[in-house]
Design a protein around this motif. Structure first.
Motif, PDB file in Angstrom:
ATOM      1  N   VAL A  38      56.469 -23.463  -5.399  1.00  0.00           N
ATOM      2  CA  VAL A  38      55.744 -24.717  -5.179  1.00  0.00           C
ATOM      3  C   VAL A  38      55.911 -25.107  -3.719  1.00  0.00           C
ATOM      4  O   VAL A  38      57.035 -25.272  -3.235  1.00  0.00           O
ATOM      5  CB  VAL A  38      56.260 -25.854  -6.084  1.00  0.00           C
ATOM      6  CG1 VAL A  38      55.497 -27.148  -5.793  1.00  0.00           C
ATOM      7  CG2 VAL A  38      56.141 -25.474  -7.555  1.00  0.00           C
ATOM      8  N   ILE A  39      54.784 -25.242  -3.026  1.00  0.00           N
ATOM      9  CA  ILE A  39      54.777 -25.737  -1.652  1.00  0.00           C
ATOM     10  C   ILE A  39      54.296 -27.183  -1.685  1.00  0.00           C
ATOM     11  O   ILE A  39      53.149 -27.450  -2.024  1.00  0.00           O
ATOM     12  CB  ILE A  39      53.847 -24.897  -0.757  1.00  0.00           C
ATOM     13  CG1 ILE A  39      54.252 -23.424  -0.779  1.00  0.00           C
ATOM     14  CG2 ILE A  39      53.867 -25.427   0.672  1.00  0.00           C
ATOM     15  CD1 ILE A  39      53.286 -22.514  -0.041  1.00  0.00           C
ATOM     16  N   GLY A  40      55.174 -28.091  -1.373  1.00  0.00           N
ATOM     17  CA  GLY A  40      54.863 -29.512  -1.450  1.00  0.00           C
ATOM     18  C   GLY A  40      55.448 -30.115  -2.705  1.00  0.00           C
ATOM     19  O   GLY A  40      54.886 -29.945  -3.795  1.00  0.00           O
ATOM     20  N   THR A  41      56.591 -30.787  -2.578  1.00  0.00           N
ATOM     21  CA  THR A  41      57.257 -31.367  -3.754  1.00  0.00           C
ATOM     22  C   THR A  41      57.254 -32.888  -3.685  1.00  0.00           C
ATOM     23  O   THR A  41      58.212 -33.545  -4.075  1.00  0.00           O
ATOM     24  CB  THR A  41      58.698 -30.838  -3.882  1.00  0.00           C
ATOM     25  OG1 THR A  41      59.449 -31.204  -2.707  1.00  0.00           O
ATOM     26  CG2 THR A  41      58.705 -29.333  -4.031  1.00  0.00           C
ATOM     27  N   GLY A  42      56.152 -33.441  -3.165  1.00  0.00           N
ATOM     28  CA  GLY A  42      55.981 -34.884  -3.173  1.00  0.00           C
ATOM     29  C   GLY A  42      55.591 -35.379  -4.555  1.00  0.00           C
ATOM     30  O   GLY A  42      55.834 -34.710  -5.567  1.00  0.00           O
ATOM     31  N   MET A  43      54.959 -36.541  -4.611  1.00  0.00           N
ATOM     32  CA  MET A  43      54.660 -37.161  -5.897  1.00  0.00           C
ATOM     33  C   MET A  43      53.795 -36.253  -6.770  1.00  0.00           C
ATOM     34  O   MET A  43      54.066 -36.075  -7.960  1.00  0.00           O
ATOM     35  CB  MET A  43      53.968 -38.504  -5.683  1.00  0.00           C
ATOM     36  CG  MET A  43      54.757 -39.482  -4.823  1.00  0.00           C
ATOM     37  SD  MET A  43      56.354 -39.944  -5.551  1.00  0.00           S
ATOM     38  CE  MET A  43      55.805 -40.974  -6.903  1.00  0.00           C
ATOM     39  N   ARG A  44      52.746 -35.662  -6.196  1.00  0.00           N
ATOM     40  CA  ARG A  44      51.885 -34.786  -6.976  1.00  0.00           C
ATOM     41  C   ARG A  44      52.585 -33.474  -7.299  1.00  0.00           C
ATOM     42  O   ARG A  44      52.491 -32.956  -8.406  1.00  0.00           O
ATOM     43  CB  ARG A  44      50.573 -34.518  -6.219  1.00  0.00           C
ATOM     44  CG  ARG A  44      49.583 -33.653  -6.997  1.00  0.00           C
ATOM     45  CD  ARG A  44      49.200 -34.291  -8.310  1.00  0.00           C
ATOM     46  NE  ARG A  44      48.316 -33.453  -9.109  1.00  0.00           N
ATOM     47  CZ  ARG A  44      48.214 -33.529 -10.427  1.00  0.00           C
ATOM     48  NH1 ARG A  44      48.959 -34.394 -11.108  1.00  0.00           N
ATOM     49  NH2 ARG A  44      47.375 -32.759 -11.079  1.00  0.00           N
ATOM     50  N   GLY A  45      53.282 -32.926  -6.327  1.00  0.00           N
ATOM     51  CA  GLY A  45      53.994 -31.688  -6.557  1.00  0.00           C
ATOM     52  C   GLY A  45      55.020 -31.796  -7.669  1.00  0.00           C
ATOM     53  O   GLY A  45      55.207 -30.867  -8.467  1.00  0.00           O
ATOM     54  N   GLN A  46      55.679 -32.951  -7.765  1.00  0.00           N
ATOM     55  CA  GLN A  46      56.680 -33.141  -8.814  1.00  0.00           C
ATOM     56  C   GLN A  46      56.045 -33.195 -10.195  1.00  0.00           C
ATOM     57  O   GLN A  46      56.630 -32.726 -11.178  1.00  0.00           O
ATOM     58  CB  GLN A  46      57.472 -34.418  -8.539  1.00  0.00           C
ATOM     59  CG  GLN A  46      58.390 -34.312  -7.329  1.00  0.00           C
ATOM     60  CD  GLN A  46      58.971 -35.646  -6.900  1.00  0.00           C
ATOM     61  OE1 GLN A  46      59.294 -36.499  -7.734  1.00  0.00           O
ATOM     62  NE2 GLN A  46      59.101 -35.844  -5.598  1.00  0.00           N
ATOM     63  N   VAL A  47      54.834 -33.749 -10.292  1.00  0.00           N
ATOM     64  CA  VAL A  47      54.132 -33.775 -11.577  1.00  0.00           C
ATOM     65  C   VAL A  47      53.796 -32.354 -12.025  1.00  0.00           C
ATOM     66  O   VAL A  47      54.003 -31.983 -13.184  1.00  0.00           O
ATOM     67  CB  VAL A  47      52.851 -34.631 -11.477  1.00  0.00           C
ATOM     68  CG1 VAL A  47      51.996 -34.470 -12.731  1.00  0.00           C
ATOM     69  CG2 VAL A  47      53.203 -36.102 -11.270  1.00  0.00           C
ATOM     70  N   LEU A  48      53.285 -31.551 -11.110  1.00  0.00           N
ATOM     71  CA  LEU A  48      52.944 -30.168 -11.448  1.00  0.00           C
ATOM     72  C   LEU A  48      54.200 -29.340 -11.708  1.00  0.00           C
ATOM     73  O   LEU A  48      54.212 -28.473 -12.595  1.00  0.00           O
ATOM     74  CB  LEU A  48      52.110 -29.552 -10.327  1.00  0.00           C
ATOM     75  CG  LEU A  48      50.760 -30.233 -10.069  1.00  0.00           C
ATOM     76  CD1 LEU A  48      50.048 -29.574  -8.897  1.00  0.00           C
ATOM     77  CD2 LEU A  48      49.877 -30.221 -11.310  1.00  0.00           C
TER      78      LEU A  48
END
Length: 454
Positions: A38-48
Motif C-alpha cells: 500500500v502506497i499512501g496510508t492516509g485516511m483513504r489508504g487506511q480504509v482500503l
C-alpha cells in the motif's frame, strides 16, 4: 501531431490486440495468496488497508507513507488484526520512497492511495516494475498523464484497475441488472455526479486528531485532505472528481465496449461557497484563508455525448451546503430510475405519472455479487462498496483475469477532468473526446462482473 497520434495508435493496437486485456506470460496461471503493498496510508489508504487485512488470501507485505503519524496508524491496524508486521518505507520523508517499495518488496500488487497528483507517476513506475496496480481515483491530472498511463499499461501488459467503489454500490448494481434486462428500454439520457459538501474536508485546524472541520487551515497548515485537496479548488476549475458519477453511467451505456464518448463540454458557476464558509466562521474574515481566491466553480456541469446517441450529464458540487447525493438518473424509452428519491417508473408497470419505491426492484434485481457477498461486505467502508472494489482487484489478480474496471475505463472516465477544464477555459467550448481505445471499442464486449465471480 501526426507522429504523436501514430505513436499512441501503435501502442494502443500493436502492443495488445484485444485492448491490453490479454496478460503476458509473467502474469499467467492462478494464485491462492497475494503479497500486496500500500502506497499512501492516509485516511483513504487506511480504509482500503482494513479491507486487505480482513482477507486470508492477502499478506500486507509493505506500507509506504512519508507522514510518520499515518504510517504509525496503519501499522497499528496491522497489529490489531493480528497480522505480521509489513516492511515500511518513507520514514525518511523521501517522496520517492515508494520506488524502493516497488523494487524491494517482491509484490503481487500495489494499492495507490496518495494525493491525486502522484497517481499517474506512481502507477507508471509500478507498471514498469511489473507490479499490478489498483489505483484510487483519479488516474491522472493532465490529459498527457492519461496518455502516459495508458501507453505504459499497453507497453508493459501490467494489470491496472481503477478503484472506483461506486460502481459496486448496491442500488447502482441493481440498476445495472435492470438495464441489462431491458426494463428501461433503449437508454436515452443518464445523469450522475459528485454532490457532496466537502467544506469541512477542505478546511481543518491542522490537528492530526481532527482531520475534518474544526478550523480554517489548508495547504501546509492543514491536515489530511485539507493539506493537498483544497489546493485544487484554488488552482483549477472543472469536473475534478468525475468517476463516482461517470463510472456507473459508463457501465450502463457500455462505454469502451460497443459505445464511446464522442463530445464533451462543461460550464462552471461562480465561486462563492468556500470563501463564504470561511468568513462566516468566528474570526474567519480576518483569517489568512479569507484572502484565498478559489477558481473552482461551486457547481460545474459537464455534458457528454455518446456514439450510440445517449447524453450524460455530470455535476460537481462540493463547496455549498447540501446533503450528499450522486444524483443518478437512468432514463430510457420505457422509464427511468432516480436515486435522489430512490424511485423508479416503468411504463406499463407503474401507475401512470407516479413513482414506485425502488427497493422493490432492488430486491428483485439485486446483483449476484451482492447476493453472494453481502455478509462479507457488512461493516466495510462506504456501505460495503469498499469490500467489493478490493475484492474485485484481488480476485482478478488471483485468477490473472482481466480487470473489471480496466485501463481504458480508467483513462476515459478520469480524462473528463482535464477536458472539462479545457472546455471551461475556452469559453465553455464543446470538444472532441479522445478515443483512447484507437477503435477497439467497436469490438470489445461488456465484462463487468457478468458471471458474478468478482
Amino acid at each position: 501531431m501526426d507522429k504523436q497520434f501514430n505513436r499512441r495508435h501503435f501502442l494502443s493496437t500493436g502492443a495488445a490486440l484485444v485492448g491490453g486485456l490479454l496478460l503476458p506470460p509473467a502474469f499467467a496461471g492462478t494464485r491462492e495468496r497475494l503479497r500486496i503493498g500500500v502506497i499512501g496510508t492516509g485516511m483513504r489508504g487506511q480504509v482500503l488497508l482494513q479491507e486487505l487485512l480482513r482477507r486470508d488470501d492477502v499478506e500486507v507485505a509493505a506500507l509506504c507513507d512519508i507522514e510518520p503519524i499515518m504510517l504509525g496508524r496503519a501499522l497499528a491496524q496491522v497489529e490489531k488484526a493480528g497480522k505480521a508486521r509489513p516492511r515500511t518505507f518513507g520514514e525518511d520523508r523521501d517522496p520517492h520512497a515508494y520506488k524502493r517499495l516497488l523494487d524491494a518488496a517482491k509484490l503481487d500488487g500495489v494499492i495507490i492511495a496518495t494525493p491525486w497528483e502522484w497517481h499517474a507517476s506512481m502507477a507508471i513506475d509500478a507498471m514498469q516494475a511489473k507490479v499490478p496496480v489498483g489505483c484510487e481515483v483519479v488516474a491522472g491530472v493532465t490529459l498527457q498523464d492519461h496518455w502516459d498511463v495508458l501507453n505504459t499499461q499497453l507497453k508493459t501488459g501490467t494489470p491496472y484497475m481503477l478503484l472506483e467503489n461506486v460502481c459496486f454500490r448496491r442500488d447502482v448494481m441493481a440498476a445495472l441488472q435492470m438495464v441489462r434486462a431491458g426494463l428501461f428500454g433503449e437508454l436515452v439520457h443518464l445523469q450522475g455526479g459528485y454532490q457532496h459538501d466537502l467544506r469541512a474536508v477542505k478546511f481543518n485546524s491542522g490537528d492530526p486528531a481532527k482531520p475534518y472541520g474544526g478550523g480554517l487551515e489548508f495547504g501546509q497548515k492543514g491536515w489530511s485532505e485539507a493539506r493537498w485537496r483544497t489546493g485544487h479548488s484554488v488552482q483549477r476549475n472543472g469536473e475534478l472528481y468525475p468517476s463516482h458519477g461517470i463510472g456507473p453511467c459508463a457501465m450502463y451505456t457500455n462505454i469502451n465496449r460497443g459505445n464511446r464518448f464522442t463530445r464533451i463540454n462543461a460550464f462552471a458557476s461562480k465561486a462563492r461557497g468556500l470563501h463564504d464558509y470561511i468568513v462566516k466562521k468566528p474570526g474567519g474574515a480576518n483569517h489568512p484563508s479569507a484572502k484565498a481566491e478559489f477558481r473552482l466553480g461551486d457547481v460545474v456541469t459537464t455534458t457528454l455525448s455518446c456514439e450510440n446517441g445517449e447524453t450524460i450529464l455530470l455535476q460537481h458540487d462540493t463547496s455549498l451546503p447540501r446533503p450528499y447525493s450522486l444524483g443518478f438518473r437512468v432514463q430510457g424509452t420505457n422509464g427511468l430510475w432516480m436515486d435522489v428519491n430512490q424511485s423508479v417508473h416503468i411504463e406499463g408497470v407503474s401507475k401512470p405519472h407516479e413513482w414506485e419505491d425502488f427497493q422493490i426492484y432492488q430486491d428483485k434485481y439485486d446483483h449476484p455479487l451482492w447476493r453472494k457477498y453481502a455478509d462479507r461486505a457488512e461493516g466495510a467502508g462506504h456501505g460495503g462498496m469498499d469490500f467489493f472494489v478490493i475484492h474485485a482487484f484481488i480476485e482478478a489478480l488471483k485468477a490473472r483475469a482481466p480487470m473489471p474496471i480496466d485501463i481504458y475505463d480508467a483513462v476515459s472516465w478520469s480524462a473528463i477532468t482535464p477536458l472539462s477544464e479545457q472546455s471551461i477555459a475556452q469559453g465553455f467550448q464543446t470538444l472532441d473526446f479522445p478515443d483512447f481505445t484507437a477503435g477497439l471499442w467497436r469490438t470489445r464486449k461488456p465484462i463487468f462482473a457478468l458471471d458474478g465471480r468478482y
